[in-house]
Design a protein around this motif. Structure first.
Motif, PDB file in Angstrom:
ATOM      1  N   HIS A  54     -21.387   2.859 -42.469  1.00 18.98           N
ATOM      2  CA  HIS A  54     -20.200   2.719 -43.307  1.00 18.98           C
ATOM      3  C   HIS A  54     -19.042   2.232 -42.442  1.00 18.98           C
ATOM      4  N   ASN A  55     -17.962   1.816 -43.100  1.00 21.01           N
ATOM      5  CA  ASN A  55     -16.770   1.413 -42.373  1.00 21.01           C
ATOM      6  C   ASN A  55     -16.155   2.658 -41.749  1.00 21.01           C
ATOM      7  N   PHE A  56     -16.245   2.742 -40.429  1.00 22.35           N
ATOM      8  CA  PHE A  56     -15.856   3.943 -39.702  1.00 22.35           C
ATOM      9  C   PHE A  56     -14.395   4.310 -39.933  1.00 22.35           C
ATOM     10  N   LYS A  57     -13.497   3.332 -39.887  1.00 21.42           N
ATOM     11  CA  LYS A  57     -12.069   3.640 -40.078  1.00 21.42           C
ATOM     12  C   LYS A  57     -11.809   4.201 -41.468  1.00 21.42           C
ATOM     13  N   ASP A  58     -12.471   3.658 -42.474  1.00 23.33           N
ATOM     14  CA  ASP A  58     -12.293   4.170 -43.835  1.00 23.33           C
ATOM     15  C   ASP A  58     -12.816   5.597 -43.976  1.00 23.33           C
ATOM     16  N   ILE A  59     -13.936   5.877 -43.300  1.00 25.44           N
ATOM     17  CA  ILE A  59     -14.500   7.225 -43.344  1.00 25.44           C
ATOM     18  C   ILE A  59     -13.527   8.218 -42.711  1.00 25.44           C
ATOM     19  N   ILE A  60     -12.993   7.860 -41.541  1.00 28.42           N
ATOM     20  CA  ILE A  60     -12.057   8.748 -40.854  1.00 28.42           C
ATOM     21  C   ILE A  60     -10.813   8.962 -41.708  1.00 28.42           C
ATOM     22  N   LYS A  61     -10.289   7.895 -42.292  1.00 29.85           N
ATOM     23  CA  LYS A  61      -9.110   8.034 -43.146  1.00 29.85           C
ATOM     24  C   LYS A  61      -9.400   8.920 -44.351  1.00 29.85           C
ATOM     25  N   ALA A  62     -10.611   8.805 -44.906  1.00 29.35           N
ATOM     26  CA  ALA A  62     -10.973   9.649 -46.047  1.00 29.35           C
ATOM     27  C   ALA A  62     -11.017  11.114 -45.634  1.00 29.35           C
ATOM     28  N   TYR A  63     -11.604  11.394 -44.466  1.00 28.15           N
ATOM     29  CA  TYR A  63     -11.639  12.773 -43.979  1.00 28.15           C
ATOM     30  C   TYR A  63     -10.221  13.299 -43.740  1.00 28.15           C
ATOM     31  N   ILE A  64      -9.401  12.512 -43.066  1.00 28.54           N
ATOM     32  CA  ILE A  64      -8.041  12.962 -42.753  1.00 28.54           C
ATOM     33  C   ILE A  64      -7.228  13.144 -44.033  1.00 28.54           C
ATOM     34  N   SER A  65      -7.416  12.271 -45.016  1.00 29.33           N
ATOM     35  CA  SER A  65      -6.635  12.382 -46.257  1.00 29.33           C
ATOM     36  C   SER A  65      -6.999  13.633 -47.045  1.00 29.33           C
ATOM     37  N   GLN A  66      -8.199  14.182 -46.823  1.00 23.89           N
ATOM     38  CA  GLN A  66      -8.609  15.397 -47.529  1.00 23.89           C
ATOM     39  C   GLN A  66      -8.454  16.652 -46.673  1.00 23.89           C
ATOM     40  N   ALA A  67      -7.987  16.475 -45.447  1.00 21.35           N
ATOM     41  CA  ALA A  67      -7.860  17.618 -44.542  1.00 21.35           C
ATOM     42  C   ALA A  67      -6.658  18.482 -44.931  1.00 21.35           C
ATOM     43  N   ASP A  68      -6.845  19.775 -44.805  1.00 15.45           N
ATOM     44  CA  ASP A  68      -5.760  20.723 -45.019  1.00 15.45           C
ATOM     45  C   ASP A  68      -5.083  21.074 -43.704  1.00 15.45           C
ATOM     46  N   ILE A  69      -5.808  20.879 -42.596  1.00 18.61           N
ATOM     47  CA  ILE A  69      -5.295  21.087 -41.241  1.00 18.61           C
ATOM     48  C   ILE A  69      -5.887  19.985 -40.373  1.00 18.61           C
ATOM     49  N   ILE A  70      -5.076  19.415 -39.489  1.00 19.44           N
ATOM     50  CA  ILE A  70      -5.554  18.399 -38.553  1.00 19.44           C
ATOM     51  C   ILE A  70      -5.346  18.932 -37.142  1.00 19.44           C
ATOM     52  N   VAL A  71      -6.436  18.991 -36.381  1.00 16.09           N
ATOM     53  CA  VAL A  71      -6.387  19.495 -35.009  1.00 16.09           C
ATOM     54  C   VAL A  71      -6.660  18.329 -34.073  1.00 16.09           C
ATOM     55  N   LEU A  72      -5.726  18.087 -33.153  1.00 10.29           N
ATOM     56  CA  LEU A  72      -5.869  17.031 -32.156  1.00 10.29           C
ATOM     57  C   LEU A  72      -6.268  17.670 -30.837  1.00 10.29           C
ATOM     58  N   LEU A  73      -7.457  17.379 -30.346  1.00 10.64           N
ATOM     59  CA  LEU A  73      -7.952  17.940 -29.095  1.00 10.64           C
ATOM     60  C   LEU A  73      -7.519  17.022 -27.965  1.00 10.64           C
ATOM     61  N   VAL A  74      -6.427  17.395 -27.317  1.00 13.80           N
ATOM     62  CA  VAL A  74      -5.699  16.509 -26.408  1.00 13.80           C
ATOM     63  C   VAL A  74      -6.196  16.647 -24.971  1.00 13.80           C
ATOM     64  N   SER A  75      -6.441  15.500 -24.377  1.00 12.11           N
ATOM     65  CA  SER A  75      -6.817  15.377 -22.968  1.00 12.11           C
ATOM     66  C   SER A  75      -6.369  13.983 -22.529  1.00 12.11           C
ATOM     67  N   ALA A  76      -6.541  13.669 -21.265  1.00 10.93           N
ATOM     68  CA  ALA A  76      -6.235  12.305 -20.810  1.00 10.93           C
ATOM     69  C   ALA A  76      -7.132  11.310 -21.524  1.00 10.93           C
ATOM     70  N   ASP A  77      -8.376  11.703 -21.807  1.00 13.19           N
ATOM     71  CA  ASP A  77      -9.287  10.816 -22.545  1.00 13.19           C
ATOM     72  C   ASP A  77      -8.802  10.593 -23.974  1.00 13.19           C
ATOM     73  N   PHE A  78      -8.235  11.623 -24.596  1.00 10.53           N
ATOM     74  CA  PHE A  78      -7.679  11.486 -25.943  1.00 10.53           C
ATOM     75  C   PHE A  78      -6.532  10.474 -25.920  1.00 10.53           C
ATOM     76  N   VAL A  79      -5.631  10.625 -24.956  1.00 11.02           N
ATOM     77  CA  VAL A  79      -4.478   9.727 -24.850  1.00 11.02           C
ATOM     78  C   VAL A  79      -4.947   8.300 -24.587  1.00 11.02           C
ATOM     79  N   ASP A  80      -6.025   8.141 -23.827  1.00  6.76           N
ATOM     80  CA  ASP A  80      -6.557   6.822 -23.488  1.00  6.76           C
ATOM     81  C   ASP A  80      -7.372   6.200 -24.624  1.00  6.76           C
ATOM     82  N   SER A  81      -7.822   6.997 -25.583  1.00  4.93           N
ATOM     83  CA  SER A  81      -8.696   6.525 -26.658  1.00  4.93           C
ATOM     84  C   SER A  81      -7.923   5.718 -27.702  1.00  4.93           C
ATOM     85  N   GLU A  82      -8.331   4.482 -27.899  1.00  2.68           N
ATOM     86  CA  GLU A  82      -7.727   3.646 -28.951  1.00  2.68           C
ATOM     87  C   GLU A  82      -7.995   4.264 -30.321  1.00  2.68           C
TER      88      GLU A  82
END
Length: 194
Positions: A54-82
């Motif tokens: 499936h279109n990965f970006k659309d899937i992620i947006k669908a998950y985020i749009s239905q999320a009640d809480i969003i958790v960002l697991l932050v590291s240098a790799d997270f900051v570096d990740s496009e």
């Protein structure tokens, strides 16, 4: 706060880098959240849980749009990740601003967050000390799980105010099927109904 009314659980979307160390810490954190899952209070979503083809970006947006809480697991790799920084985080911020969805940054490992959009959120662990710098990893992960649990309880409390005189009983629905994350294009209609 826009709780996914068609959901039987509070949906938590985890945004994390593909780095092996980050995935290992996420797996350990999921174990610390097992009690909430077992009680039927939460459902955990993350990018690797989406199906291929499936279109990965659309899937992620669908998950985020239905999320009640969003958790960002932050590291240098997270900051570096496009993917994390230019796709997931801006869309999460949009949900936070438009629907008041809580964003919880979890500091996995040291990273320079100065002048980043993450500066305005209160991170976990509460002392701002990244998990990997703790002597006892389980103690750090327990503190993070307790912080997430507090937010889950706040959302449950808000639901009880929406339904006056009744405390919500979990699960909120007894449907045998999970909500379809690809059910989209109804936001305007749902907003008008609300």
């Amino acid at each position: 706060m826009a709780l996914s009314h068609n959901s039987e659980k509070i949906n938590i979307f985890f945004s994390l880098a593909s780095a092996h160390e980050d995935r290992d810490l996420f797996d350990k954190l999921r174990k610390h959240l097992s009690n909430l899952r077992r009680l039927g209070l939460i459902e955990i979503w993350y990018d690797s849980a989406s199906s291929a083809g499936h279109n990965f970006k659309d899937i992620i947006k669908a998950y985020i749009s239905q999320a009640d809480i969003i958790v960002l697991l932050v590291s240098a790799d997270f900051v570096d990740s496009e993917q994390c920084f230019t796709v997931e985080m801006p869309y999460a911020d949009e949900q936070h601003l438009s629907k008041n969805v809580p964003i919880i940054p979890v500091l996995l490992s040291p990273a320079d967050l100065q002048d980043s959009p993450l500066e305005r959120f209160s991170p976990l662990p509460q002392n701002g000390r990244p998990i990997t710098t703790w002597e006892n990893l389980d103690l750090a992960l327990t503190e993070v799980a307790q912080g997430i649990h507090r937010v889950v309880n706040e959302i449950a409390s808000r639901i009880s105010h929406i339904l006056p005189g009744r405390q919500p009983q979990f699960p909120l629905s007894n449907l045998t099927y999970r909500p379809n994350p690809f059910f989209t294009d109804r936001d305007d209609t749902l907003e008008a109904l609300h």
